[in-house]
Scaffold this active site. Structure first.
Site, PDB file in Angstrom:
ATOM      1  N   ASP A   1      -0.073  -4.479  -4.184  1.00 18.09           N
ATOM      2  CA  ASP A   1      -1.419  -5.042  -4.327  1.00 18.09           C
ATOM      3  C   ASP A   1      -1.237  -6.547  -4.194  1.00 18.09           C
ATOM      4  O   ASP A   1      -0.988  -7.246  -5.167  1.00 18.09           O
ATOM      5  CB  ASP A   1      -2.015  -4.651  -5.683  1.00 18.09           C
ATOM      6  CG  ASP A   1      -3.449  -5.114  -5.829  1.00 18.09           C
ATOM      7  OD1 ASP A   1      -4.257  -4.820  -4.936  1.00 18.09           O
ATOM      8  OD2 ASP A   1      -3.758  -5.785  -6.839  1.00 18.09           O
TER       9      ASP A   1
ATOM     10  N   PRO B   1      -2.683  -8.125 -13.710  1.00 16.55           N
ATOM     11  CA  PRO B   1      -2.493  -8.001 -15.163  1.00 16.55           C
ATOM     12  C   PRO B   1      -2.132  -6.604 -15.651  1.00 16.55           C
ATOM     13  O   PRO B   1      -2.095  -6.370 -16.847  1.00 16.55           O
ATOM     14  CB  PRO B   1      -3.858  -8.427 -15.698  1.00 16.55           C
ATOM     15  CG  PRO B   1      -4.818  -7.941 -14.666  1.00 16.55           C
ATOM     16  CD  PRO B   1      -4.127  -8.142 -13.343  1.00 16.55           C
ATOM     17  N   GLY B   2      -1.909  -5.672 -14.735  1.00 16.44           N
ATOM     18  CA  GLY B   2      -1.407  -4.369 -15.135  1.00 16.44           C
ATOM     19  C   GLY B   2      -2.402  -3.231 -15.101  1.00 16.44           C
ATOM     20  O   GLY B   2      -2.085  -2.127 -15.547  1.00 16.44           O
ATOM     21  N   GLY B   3      -3.585  -3.456 -14.543  1.00 12.17           N
ATOM     22  CA  GLY B   3      -4.560  -2.367 -14.463  1.00 12.17           C
ATOM     23  C   GLY B   3      -4.050  -1.205 -13.634  1.00 12.17           C
ATOM     24  O   GLY B   3      -4.119  -0.041 -14.051  1.00 12.17           O
TER      25      GLY B   3
ATOM     26  N   ALA C   1       2.270  -6.949 -10.090  1.00 11.40           N
ATOM     27  CA  ALA C   1       1.591  -6.030 -10.999  1.00 11.40           C
ATOM     28  C   ALA C   1       0.530  -6.636 -11.906  1.00 11.40           C
ATOM     29  O   ALA C   1      -0.351  -5.919 -12.367  1.00 11.40           O
ATOM     30  CB  ALA C   1       2.641  -5.319 -11.864  1.00 11.40           C
TER      31      ALA C   1
ATOM     32  N   CYS D   1      -7.966  -7.577  -2.470  1.00 11.32           N
ATOM     33  CA  CYS D   1      -9.373  -7.680  -2.885  1.00 11.32           C
ATOM     34  C   CYS D   1     -10.066  -8.768  -2.067  1.00 11.32           C
ATOM     35  O   CYS D   1     -10.839  -9.558  -2.595  1.00 11.32           O
ATOM     36  CB  CYS D   1      -9.494  -7.950  -4.381  1.00 11.32           C
ATOM     37  SG  CYS D   1      -8.686  -9.463  -4.948  1.00 11.32           S
TER      38      CYS D   1
END
Length: 463
Positions: free
Chosen positions: A315, A237-239, A235, A365
């Site tokens: 992610d 940095p939490g975006g 998770a 990414c």
């Protein structure tokens, strides 16, 4: 686009690896050798430039997008006083109801280059190209005139350099190199950057979250619902974690994990800043998050029993080769190709933790086949319970050929590919745009992004 920067600097073995990826047999058979080579060279060039737009996610739990848009225009005018209201087109994305888009102006090729040079690190330079000022830790060398008494710290730099703009020093050489503490403040306040983009340092805290467009798309594709129990398995940095919570109207349970403690604190801080209460964060290795022993004794955190979650977002840790701008990557081929086994361990855990009828979204990414389409092919072969699903919204292109997936399967995938960017032919902006101009800008925003990949799966029954 006028090329201001050279193509991304890669180790020769990495560049050759990527060339083989983007000129693979399936692509060559469809596009031909000339077109595949042109696209590959375009990719390397565009990776060194920032995306054409800065995307801002609005915290719709606290304010409407219209209200935040008004506040954002006012803040941008304070930063760029020479701009009038009519020259600041903050656009609302038609398919992402919580996203505002701000064009990045540049490259500005006629800037007067100051004779005195301050050298910053590559990561710092990348941030400057996206609107940041130069913070003290990013400064590698500074000229004597900033503080002639200081004898420490490099005064000259002989390596490859790229001009990113002009600024005003706010710290002396002595403060930067001899203070004895790690400074965190602004060292150089940028006044003329090659690319003009607003600085979001402490801008409208709680109301906006700076996030790349494809990263916003991921949470919409996951489509969380109020009251659900959702796992974000990697998770920090939490975006995306905070976006999931906002889409659920802060009703339900979002469990976030990361195995690095200081990264976990960033998740908690972001949740606090956005005033989201349904997020619970745990320092834990996602590959070990499945409880196979049944000895939880009512504990709230991981590991979790099988089939514990309505939706899971993976992610995944990746090579990050889609990040922009990225003028230099020092990673070896071994480092670039080491992620696939870890991603598969995390994927197995995610499948087991997902309820039948639940949704699993996998994203990266990066731009390689091994971490994207090949992982999808492996997942479909390994887990008969998984079915690829149509994504909504679908703003990127389809998946890339080369992993043996069918054309119908590729259409269900979403790949944001900088090599496919349309011409960036607009230099003057206005908020008074007609419909065709707005459509052109939105299409540019959808295509000129970081490199990114998304796959969505439905679990139809047990593993």
């Amino acid at each position: 686009m006028v090329p201001v920067f050279p193509k991304i600097s890669l180790k020769s073995e990495v560049e050759e690896y990527l060339r083989n990826v983007f000129t693979n047999r399936e692509l060559l058979a469809t596009l031909g050798s000339e077109e595949t080579e042109i696209k590959f060279e375009a990719l390397l060039s565009r990776l060194s430039h920032p995306p054409a737009f800065t995307s801002v996610r609005v915290n719709t739990c606290l304010a409407t997008i219209g209200h935040v848009k008004k506040l954002l225009i006012e803040e941008i005018q304070k930063q760029f006083k020479e701009w009038t209201t009519n020259s600041i087109p903050v656009l609302e994305h038609p398919k992402l109801p919580d996203v505002l888009l701000i064009p990045v102006i540049g490259p500005r090729i006629n800037l007067h280059r100051h004779s005195s040079e301050v050298i910053v690190g590559a990561q710092c330079g990348n941030a400057v190209l996206r609107g940041a000022h130069v913070f003290a830790p990013g400064i590698l060398s500074a000229p004597k005139y900033i503080d002639g008494k200081c004898k420490r710290g490099a005064k000259e730099f002989t390596g490859p350099k790229v001009f990113v703009g002009n600024g005003i020093a706010e710290l002396s050489r002595d403060q930067v190199f001899c203070s004895g503490v790690t400074l965190r403040g602004i060292g150089i306040r940028m006044t003329e950057a090659v690319y003009m983009s607003p600085s979001f340092d402490n801008l409208l805290p709680g109301f906006v979250f700076l996030q790349n467009l494809p990263s916003v798309v991921v949470s919409h594709v996951l489509n969380p619902k109020p009251g659900e129990r959702i796992l974000d398995i990697c998770a920090a940095p939490g975006g995306k974690t905070t976006h999931i919570a906002a889409l659920m109207h802060d009703k339900g349970e979002v469990l976030a994990m990361d195995k690095i403690a200081n990264k976990l604190e960033k998740i908690k801080q972001n949740a606090k800043n956005l005033q989201l209460q349904c997020i619970k964060a745990f320092c834990y290795d996602g590959t070990k998050a499945l409880d196979t022993e049944g000895n939880r004794d009512g504990q709230e955190g991981p590991p979790y029993p099988p089939e514990s979650f309505d939706r899971v977002l993976l992610d995944a840790p990746c090579s990050g080769l889609g990040q922009r701008p990225n003028m230099a990557c020092a990673c070896s081929l071994k480092e670039i190709t080491c992620y696939q086994p870890l991603q598969r361990k995390l994927f197995r855990t995610a499948v087991h933790l997902l309820k039948p009828g639940g949704i699993l979204v996998y994203s990266t990414c990066t731009i390689t086949l091994a971490e994207n389409e090949e992982q999808v092919a492996w997942a479909l072969a390994s887990f008969r319970c998984l079915q690829l699903q149509q994504q909504e919204p679908h703003l990127g292109g389809e998946g890339m050929m080369g992993a043996g997936l069918s054309r119908d399967q590729l259409k269900l995938l979403q790949r944001f590919d900088p090599a496919s960017v349309i011409s960036r032919d607009f230099d003057v902006y206005s908020s008074e745009l007609d419909l065709s101009q707005q459509v052109h800008l939105i299409n540019s925003a959808n295509e000129d992004t970081i490199g990114f990949f998304i796959a969505k799966f439905l679990k139809v029954d047990g593993v």
